[in-house]
Design a protein around this motif. Structure first.
Motif, PDB file in Angstrom:
ATOM      1  N   LEU A  50       0.857  -1.182   0.000  1.00 56.41           N
ATOM      2  CA  LEU A  50       0.000   0.000   0.000  1.00 56.41           C
ATOM      3  C   LEU A  50       0.893   1.232   0.000  1.00 56.41           C
ATOM      4  N   ASP A  52       1.535   4.540   1.020  1.00 56.97           N
ATOM      5  CA  ASP A  52       0.993   5.261   2.163  1.00 56.97           C
ATOM      6  C   ASP A  52       1.960   6.382   2.541  1.00 56.97           C
ATOM      7  N   THR A  54       2.146   8.177   4.975  1.00 59.18           N
ATOM      8  CA  THR A  54       2.465   8.225   6.402  1.00 59.18           C
ATOM      9  C   THR A  54       3.283   7.018   6.861  1.00 59.18           C
ATOM     10  N   ALA A  55       3.632   6.126   5.953  1.00 62.41           N
ATOM     11  CA  ALA A  55       4.371   4.910   6.313  1.00 62.41           C
ATOM     12  C   ALA A  55       5.762   5.252   6.836  1.00 62.41           C
ATOM     13  N   VAL A  71      -2.994   1.893  -4.443  1.00 60.14           N
ATOM     14  CA  VAL A  71      -3.046   3.313  -4.123  1.00 60.14           C
ATOM     15  C   VAL A  71      -4.459   3.650  -3.662  1.00 60.14           C
ATOM     16  N   LEU A  72      -4.563   4.690  -2.853  1.00 54.93           N
ATOM     17  CA  LEU A  72      -5.860   5.190  -2.417  1.00 54.93           C
ATOM     18  C   LEU A  72      -6.206   6.393  -3.265  1.00 54.93           C
ATOM     19  N   TRP A  76      -8.118  13.761   1.396  1.00 51.91           N
ATOM     20  CA  TRP A  76      -7.390  13.614   2.645  1.00 51.91           C
ATOM     21  C   TRP A  76      -8.341  13.428   3.824  1.00 51.91           C
ATOM     22  N   VAL A  79      -9.004   9.823   3.999  1.00 51.79           N
ATOM     23  CA  VAL A  79      -7.842   9.053   4.443  1.00 51.79           C
ATOM     24  C   VAL A  79      -7.922   8.772   5.941  1.00 51.79           C
ATOM     25  N   PHE A  83      -7.571   4.756   6.672  1.00 53.98           N
ATOM     26  CA  PHE A  83      -6.359   4.118   7.176  1.00 53.98           C
ATOM     27  C   PHE A  83      -6.596   3.184   8.363  1.00 53.98           C
ATOM     28  N   LEU A  86      -7.730   0.033   6.846  1.00 59.31           N
ATOM     29  CA  LEU A  86      -6.640  -0.631   6.130  1.00 59.31           C
ATOM     30  C   LEU A  86      -5.678  -1.332   7.083  1.00 59.31           C
ATOM     31  N   HIS A  93       2.813  -1.334   4.199  1.00 60.45           N
ATOM     32  CA  HIS A  93       2.713   0.114   4.014  1.00 60.45           C
ATOM     33  C   HIS A  93       4.089   0.676   3.647  1.00 60.45           C
ATOM     34  N   ALA A  95       6.042   4.319   1.895  1.00 61.39           N
ATOM     35  CA  ALA A  95       5.960   5.703   1.411  1.00 61.39           C
ATOM     36  C   ALA A  95       6.832   5.846   0.174  1.00 61.39           C
TER      37      ALA A  95
END
Length: 173
Positions: A50, A52, A54-55, A71-72, A76, A79, A83, A86, A93, A95
């Motif tokens: 994924l 992400d 924020t990963a 992908v999402l 936002w 999100v 999350f 998810l 996850h 980034a």
């Protein structure tokens, strides 16, 4: 996705239906059979990567992408709801590192990639440059993304792991 070409990485999109359908890169990729669209989180494939923002770990060539990339495609605000859901799935996850958007809406802005750019970046980093180019070829601005990010993408693709990606990224901002 072309099942006869085993070399292609499977691409998946969770689509929340929040964008203008005429401008939605995720829908366009699905129309060209380059990605599969999902409107329910529960149907997303397990054990995929994924993307992400924020990963804690950056995507690198060391990642196992055999289960595909997700992908999402949502706002936002969405999100924050998505999350936690998810987190229940067994997803890796990751980034994306520092890259500039090439799309007309966020041109030149760091980290503001749309779904097509996120897929292309991931594919490029994972050594699937032809598939990345095929994804971007469906958009008249697609070449801009690769031109803006050619040098960092080439370097990211040579990294051994997430730590090296982060080290390389530090040279660009």
């Amino acid at each position: 996705m072309n099942p006869t070409n085993q070399r292609d990485i499977s691409l998946y999109i969770y689509h929340a239906g929040q964008c203008d359908p005429k401008k939605c890169t995720g829908r366009k990729l699905a129309r060209f059979d380059l990605a599969r669209l999902y409107d329910r989180i529960s149907r997303l494939p397990r054990s995929a990567i994924l993307l992400d923002p924020t990963a804690e770990k950056a995507l690198s060539p060391a990642d196992d992408y055999r289960k595909g990339i997700i992908v999402l495609d949502c706002s936002w605000e969405e999100v924050e709801r998505v999350f936690p859901e998810l987190a229940k799935l067994n997803l890796e996850h990751r980034a994306l590192p520092y890259l500039l958007a090439g799309n007309p809406v966020n041109f030149g802005r760091p980290f503001k990639l749309n779904s097509a750019e996120a897929f292309a970046a991931a594919l490029y980093i994972l050594g699937h440059k032809e598939q990345a180019e095929k994804v971007l070829s469906k958009f008249n601005w697609g070449h801009s993304f690769l031109e803006l990010n050619k040098e960092p993408l080439e370097e990211y693709a040579t990294a051994k792991n997430s730590t090296e990606i982060v080290e390389i990224q530090s040279h660009y901002f």
